[in-house]
Design a protein around this motif. Structure first.
Motif, PDB file in Angstrom:
ATOM      1  N   ILE A   1       1.006  -1.258  -0.249  1.00 46.15           N
ATOM      2  CA  ILE A   1      -0.152  -0.085  -0.081  1.00 46.15           C
ATOM      3  C   ILE A   1       0.891   1.332   0.100  1.00 46.15           C
ATOM      4  O   ILE A   1       2.158   1.163   0.312  1.00 46.15           O
ATOM      5  CB  ILE A   1      -1.271   0.159   1.279  1.00 46.15           C
ATOM      6  N   CYS A   2       0.367   2.213  -0.332  1.00 42.52           N
ATOM      7  CA  CYS A   2       1.174   3.447  -0.177  1.00 42.52           C
ATOM      8  C   CYS A   2       0.446   4.508   1.026  1.00 42.52           C
ATOM      9  O   CYS A   2      -0.814   4.488   1.226  1.00 42.52           O
ATOM     10  CB  CYS A   2       0.813   4.536  -1.479  1.00 42.52           C
ATOM     11  N   THR A   3       1.414   4.704   1.880  1.00 41.21           N
ATOM     12  CA  THR A   3       1.072   5.668   3.077  1.00 41.21           C
ATOM     13  C   THR A   3       2.103   6.888   3.145  1.00 41.21           C
ATOM     14  O   THR A   3       2.928   6.950   3.117  1.00 41.21           O
ATOM     15  CB  THR A   3       1.541   4.847   4.392  1.00 41.21           C
ATOM     16  N   SER A   4       1.006   8.114   2.858  1.00 40.52           N
ATOM     17  CA  SER A   4       1.529   9.433   2.555  1.00 40.52           C
ATOM     18  C   SER A   4       1.246  10.318   3.911  1.00 40.52           C
ATOM     19  O   SER A   4       0.025  10.546   3.945  1.00 40.52           O
ATOM     20  CB  SER A   4       1.016   9.896   1.457  1.00 40.52           C
ATOM     21  N   VAL A   5       2.193  10.553   4.809  1.00 41.38           N
ATOM     22  CA  VAL A   5       1.859  11.370   5.849  1.00 41.38           C
ATOM     23  C   VAL A   5       2.251  12.721   5.693  1.00 41.38           C
ATOM     24  O   VAL A   5       3.474  13.223   5.174  1.00 41.38           O
ATOM     25  CB  VAL A   5       2.860  10.521   7.144  1.00 41.38           C
TER      26      VAL A   5
ATOM     27  N   ILE B   1       2.835  13.961  -0.812  1.00 41.88           N
ATOM     28  CA  ILE B   1       1.551  14.162  -1.583  1.00 41.88           C
ATOM     29  C   ILE B   1       0.941  12.532  -1.973  1.00 41.88           C
ATOM     30  O   ILE B   1      -0.086  12.706  -1.883  1.00 41.88           O
ATOM     31  CB  ILE B   1       1.940  14.574  -2.726  1.00 41.88           C
ATOM     32  N   CYS B   2       1.928  11.846  -2.289  1.00 37.05           N
ATOM     33  CA  CYS B   2       1.412  10.340  -2.653  1.00 37.05           C
ATOM     34  C   CYS B   2       2.579   9.361  -2.971  1.00 37.05           C
ATOM     35  O   CYS B   2       3.701   9.792  -2.533  1.00 37.05           O
ATOM     36  CB  CYS B   2       0.926  10.388  -4.120  1.00 37.05           C
ATOM     37  N   HIS B   3       2.360   8.065  -2.892  1.00 38.37           N
ATOM     38  CA  HIS B   3       3.364   7.094  -3.090  1.00 38.37           C
ATOM     39  C   HIS B   3       4.568   7.008  -1.855  1.00 38.37           C
ATOM     40  O   HIS B   3       5.662   6.616  -2.152  1.00 38.37           O
ATOM     41  CB  HIS B   3       4.398   7.498  -4.541  1.00 38.37           C
ATOM     42  N   GLY B   4       3.940   7.495  -0.674  1.00 42.27           N
ATOM     43  CA  GLY B   4       4.970   7.113   0.560  1.00 42.27           C
ATOM     44  C   GLY B   4       4.838   5.626   0.607  1.00 42.27           C
ATOM     45  O   GLY B   4       4.021   4.828   0.566  1.00 42.27           O
ATOM     46  N   ILE B   5       6.282   5.258   1.191  1.00 43.31           N
ATOM     47  CA  ILE B   5       6.673   3.939   1.273  1.00 43.31           C
ATOM     48  C   ILE B   5       6.664   3.549   2.765  1.00 43.31           C
ATOM     49  O   ILE B   5       7.130   4.051   3.579  1.00 43.31           O
ATOM     50  CB  ILE B   5       8.043   3.399   0.789  1.00 43.31           C
ATOM     51  N   PRO B   6       5.729   2.647   3.061  1.00 39.44           N
ATOM     52  CA  PRO B   6       5.506   2.009   4.466  1.00 39.44           C
ATOM     53  C   PRO B   6       6.848   1.552   5.114  1.00 39.44           C
ATOM     54  O   PRO B   6       7.591   1.097   4.254  1.00 39.44           O
ATOM     55  CB  PRO B   6       4.662   0.907   4.335  1.00 39.44           C
TER      56      PRO B   6
ATOM     57  N   LEU C   1       3.037   6.661  13.702  1.00 39.31           N
ATOM     58  CA  LEU C   1       1.996   8.004  13.449  1.00 39.31           C
ATOM     59  C   LEU C   1       1.977   8.512  14.811  1.00 39.31           C
ATOM     60  O   LEU C   1       2.093   7.864  15.847  1.00 39.31           O
ATOM     61  CB  LEU C   1       0.734   7.267  13.248  1.00 39.31           C
ATOM     62  N   LYS C   2       1.728   9.908  14.804  1.00 40.16           N
ATOM     63  CA  LYS C   2       1.685  10.445  16.173  1.00 40.16           C
ATOM     64  C   LYS C   2       0.739  11.374  16.132  1.00 40.16           C
ATOM     65  O   LYS C   2      -0.037  11.629  15.172  1.00 40.16           O
ATOM     66  CB  LYS C   2       2.951  11.390  16.335  1.00 40.16           C
ATOM     67  N   ASP C   3      -0.033  11.819  17.268  1.00 36.84           N
ATOM     68  CA  ASP C   3      -1.245  12.566  17.474  1.00 36.84           C
ATOM     69  C   ASP C   3      -0.739  13.763  16.668  1.00 36.84           C
ATOM     70  O   ASP C   3      -0.044  14.607  16.473  1.00 36.84           O
ATOM     71  CB  ASP C   3      -1.186  13.203  18.945  1.00 36.84           C
ATOM     72  N   GLY C   4      -1.920  14.371  15.713  1.00 38.27           N
ATOM     73  CA  GLY C   4      -1.672  15.528  14.684  1.00 38.27           C
ATOM     74  C   GLY C   4      -1.508  15.395  13.428  1.00 38.27           C
ATOM     75  O   GLY C   4      -1.489  16.195  12.611  1.00 38.27           O
ATOM     76  N   ASP C   5      -0.989  13.796  13.204  1.00 42.18           N
ATOM     77  CA  ASP C   5      -0.563  13.658  11.821  1.00 42.18           C
ATOM     78  C   ASP C   5      -1.886  13.553  11.044  1.00 42.18           C
ATOM     79  O   ASP C   5      -3.095  13.299  11.376  1.00 42.18           O
ATOM     80  CB  ASP C   5       0.017  12.232  11.737  1.00 42.18           C
ATOM     81  N   ILE C   6      -1.714  13.789   9.577  1.00 44.75           N
ATOM     82  CA  ILE C   6      -2.686  13.200   8.664  1.00 44.75           C
ATOM     83  C   ILE C   6      -1.821  12.507   7.634  1.00 44.75           C
ATOM     84  O   ILE C   6      -0.950  12.321   7.268  1.00 44.75           O
ATOM     85  CB  ILE C   6      -3.402  14.304   7.894  1.00 44.75           C
ATOM     86  N   ILE C   7      -2.577  11.111   7.334  1.00 37.81           N
ATOM     87  CA  ILE C   7      -2.138   9.970   6.661  1.00 37.81           C
ATOM     88  C   ILE C   7      -3.135   9.593   5.547  1.00 37.81           C
ATOM     89  O   ILE C   7      -4.224   9.370   5.687  1.00 37.81           O
ATOM     90  CB  ILE C   7      -1.908   8.884   7.521  1.00 37.81           C
ATOM     91  N   ASN C   8      -2.593   9.580   4.306  1.00 35.65           N
ATOM     92  CA  ASN C   8      -3.319   9.021   3.181  1.00 35.65           C
ATOM     93  C   ASN C   8      -2.659   7.587   2.939  1.00 35.65           C
ATOM     94  O   ASN C   8      -1.893   7.210   3.109  1.00 35.65           O
ATOM     95  CB  ASN C   8      -3.026   9.559   1.853  1.00 35.65           C
ATOM     96  N   VAL C   9      -3.805   6.680   2.985  1.00 34.93           N
ATOM     97  CA  VAL C   9      -3.807   5.373   2.603  1.00 34.93           C
ATOM     98  C   VAL C   9      -4.472   5.103   1.331  1.00 34.93           C
ATOM     99  O   VAL C   9      -5.541   5.202   1.304  1.00 34.93           O
ATOM    100  CB  VAL C   9      -4.314   4.488   4.032  1.00 34.93           C
TER     101      VAL C   9
END
Ligand code: MF3
Ligand code: CO
Ligand code: CO
Length: 253
Positions: free
Chosen positions: A71-75, A79-84, A90-98
């Motif tokens: 999957i792509c995890t973009s914190v 923008i996109c294509h983040g590598i797990p 993950l920490k409080d206040g993050d946003i993450i696209n899965v």
């Protein structure tokens, strides 16, 4: 390029896309409650891969053009294509696209959502809300006989009116038994321009909306796309089908 390069799918093919789309949406539903402070993006990846195998499907990103995970995890500024990664917690206040893409019976379902981790800033929450609305407006702009440019125009108009910007370097795409195919679906543009929308077309709409400027750069891993100004970026994605009966979201449970 003309419309002759766009494959129109048969009812039977769209039925297969429906099954792939539904399972992909179910995977996001499964992951949603697991996105919490303290978990690593690799753990989310491994849980996604386990669930996918358990359901007899295949993760399309794994080994796609050398992408190393399922999957792509973009914190945050990704923008996109983040590598797990096991070191990315993950920490409080993050946003993450899965972003998940499943192959079921050779056909693809591609969908993503941006999740809030704990309590992000008001700006982050606004960005995520506006981006989800951009996807909704983009889908609403699809009509038989309309043009691809109608989609980007609707998205760009709203995103910019809200004080945000639209990523140019990555676009939606045709999808079938091929992951990425014609047509390209920009999330910016001009109404009435671009290819004509016809029954049988199946494509993704996946707006990436930035807090600051739209410029992107890809990190040295060759995949991770980040905002040039390192401000936040959010994304939502659905796979949709244009049928004689209307516009259908395939990536719904
Ligand atoms: N799911 C992404 C998309 O929406 C593509 C990911 S390709 C990968 O098109 F190789 F990065 F996984
Ligand atoms: Co996609
Ligand atoms: Co995707």
């Amino acid at each position: 390029m003309g419309n002759e390069t766009i494959t129109l799918l048969s009812k039977r093919e769209i039925d297969k896309m429906r099954r792939a789309g539904s399972l992909s949406a179910q995977l996001l539903d499964h992951l949603a409650p697991l996105v919490k402070p303290g978990v690593s993006t690799l753990w989310l990846n491994d849980e996604a891969e386990r669930w996918t195998q358990e359901h007899g499907a295949v993760s399309a990103p794994l080994n796609y053009k050398g992408f190393p995970k399922s999957i792509c995890t973009s914190v945050n500024e990704v923008i996109c294509h983040g590598i797990p990664n096991s070191k990315e917690i993950l920490k409080d206040g993050d946003i993450i696209n899965v972003d998940v893409t499943l192959i079921v019976d050779s056909y693809y379902g591609d969908t993503s959502r941006t999740f809030l981790v704990g309590e992000p800033s008001p700006t982050a929450k606004k960005l995520v809300k506006v981006t989800e609305e951009c996807l909704r407006l983009g889908i609403e702009a699809v009509s038989i006989g309309g043009r691809i440019g109608d989609i980007g125009a609707a998205i760009q108009e709203y995103a910019e009116a809200q004080g945000f910007s639209v990523v140019r370097d990555f676009v939606g795409h045709g999808i079938s038994n091929i992951f990425h195919t014609e047509p390209q679906i920009p999330h910016y543009g001009v109404r009435g321009r671009g290819k004509k929308i016809r029954p049988g077309m199946v494509f993704t709409i996946e707006p990436m909306i930035n807090e600051g400027s739209w410029q992107a750069e890809v990190l040295s891993d060759g995949w991770t796309a980040v905002t040039k100004d390192r401000k936040l970026s959010a994304q939502f994605e659905h796979t949709i089908a244009v049928t004689e009966d209307g516009i259908e979201i395939l990536t719904k449970v």
